[in-house]
Enzyme design. Sequence first.
Site, PDB file in Angstrom:
ATOM      1  N   HIS A   8       0.901  -1.273  -0.147  1.00 15.51           N
ATOM      2  CA  HIS A   8       0.149  -0.022  -0.010  1.00 15.51           C
ATOM      3  C   HIS A   8       1.018   1.126   0.090  1.00 15.51           C
ATOM      4  O   HIS A   8       1.625   1.533   1.051  1.00 15.51           O
ATOM      5  CB  HIS A   8      -0.860   0.185   1.226  1.00 15.51           C
ATOM      6  N   GLU A  35       0.852  -0.661  -4.885  1.00 19.94           N
ATOM      7  CA  GLU A  35      -0.127   0.277  -5.203  1.00 19.94           C
ATOM      8  C   GLU A  35       0.248   1.531  -4.965  1.00 19.94           C
ATOM      9  O   GLU A  35       1.327   1.781  -4.213  1.00 19.94           O
ATOM     10  CB  GLU A  35      -1.259  -0.022  -4.054  1.00 19.94           C
ATOM     11  N   ASP A  37      -0.583   5.928  -5.852  1.00 24.42           N
ATOM     12  CA  ASP A  37      -2.045   6.805  -6.079  1.00 24.42           C
ATOM     13  C   ASP A  37      -1.400   7.992  -6.940  1.00 24.42           C
ATOM     14  O   ASP A  37      -0.132   8.320  -7.020  1.00 24.42           O
ATOM     15  CB  ASP A  37      -2.228   7.466  -4.752  1.00 24.42           C
ATOM     16  N   HIS A  50      -0.713  10.747  -2.785  1.00 29.12           N
ATOM     17  CA  HIS A  50      -1.971  10.502  -2.357  1.00 29.12           C
ATOM     18  C   HIS A  50      -2.776  11.651  -2.173  1.00 29.12           C
ATOM     19  O   HIS A  50      -4.051  11.590  -2.756  1.00 29.12           O
ATOM     20  CB  HIS A  50      -1.798   9.575  -1.229  1.00 29.12           C
TER      21      HIS A  50
END
Length: 289
Positions: A8, A35, A37, A50
């Site tokens: 993450h 992952e 963003d 993010h």
Amino acid sequence: MDTLFYAHRGSSHKFSENTRAAYLQAIDEGADGIECDVHLTQDGIVVCHHDPTVDRTSDATGLVSGFTLSQMKAMDFTGVIPSLIPEDYGRENEQLLSLAELFEILEERSRPIGLAIEIKHPSPFGHLLEDGVLKVLADNHFDPSTGTAGSKSQIAVTLMSFEPESLRYLSRTVNKDLLCQLITEVDASWVDELVSTGQMGRAAVYEVLYRSVAEGIEFIDQGGAGIIGPGVAWTRANEKIVREWLERGLTARIWTVDRPADAQYLVNLGVSQLTSNRPAELRRELEQN
């Protein structure tokens, strides 16, 4: 074990999220996927970050959309998790990455890995954000039917968003099996994050978030996405719905799973992909049980 572990924002329990060090740590620890963003900078570069602002993650303040990439590169993004960064994980001013630079890292490590790209909305640039992501993917040999990318087709790309309209836009050119509809509880911290951008008032933000959750469920039910991405709390509160989706053959990638008890619950439920801040440790803990 058959479960896939996605890091993450990288291994973000060891190094600050969405940084070069966090991504490299995840790769070197053997994460099945990463992952990240993405937002657009003022000069139209897709950057791995993010929040819509840099306030929480850097030594500066302001909207990501208000800075050029070079301006963001001058900021310090290492303070979320203060830790000594190994020399081969880059200098302090090399920690913020564009999406293109993340692909360079994956090429350098040259091993099979998943890459889950979360497209953050609302964006002041609208679908130019999706267009920017697709351009970077095209530059990296992305096959929109299979999701493979990289010079050796070693990267398995999936695209995620809380905003169903983003996935609808992507579905014009990308296989729906590569699209992940994210779902979560609407909580105060999420609202505060969006209010801080100044684009909408609090009431309008709540309206947008509740709409995106309802439309996201509808989008999944209509067959728009091949991957479901609810959070742990939402999954526990809506287990019947998640079971029905799994019985339909949809893939589940649940976030953010850091506790072994949550991970075991999800595996028992039939979830095959877990997104964690601590993927390597979580894998070991599950394998020991």
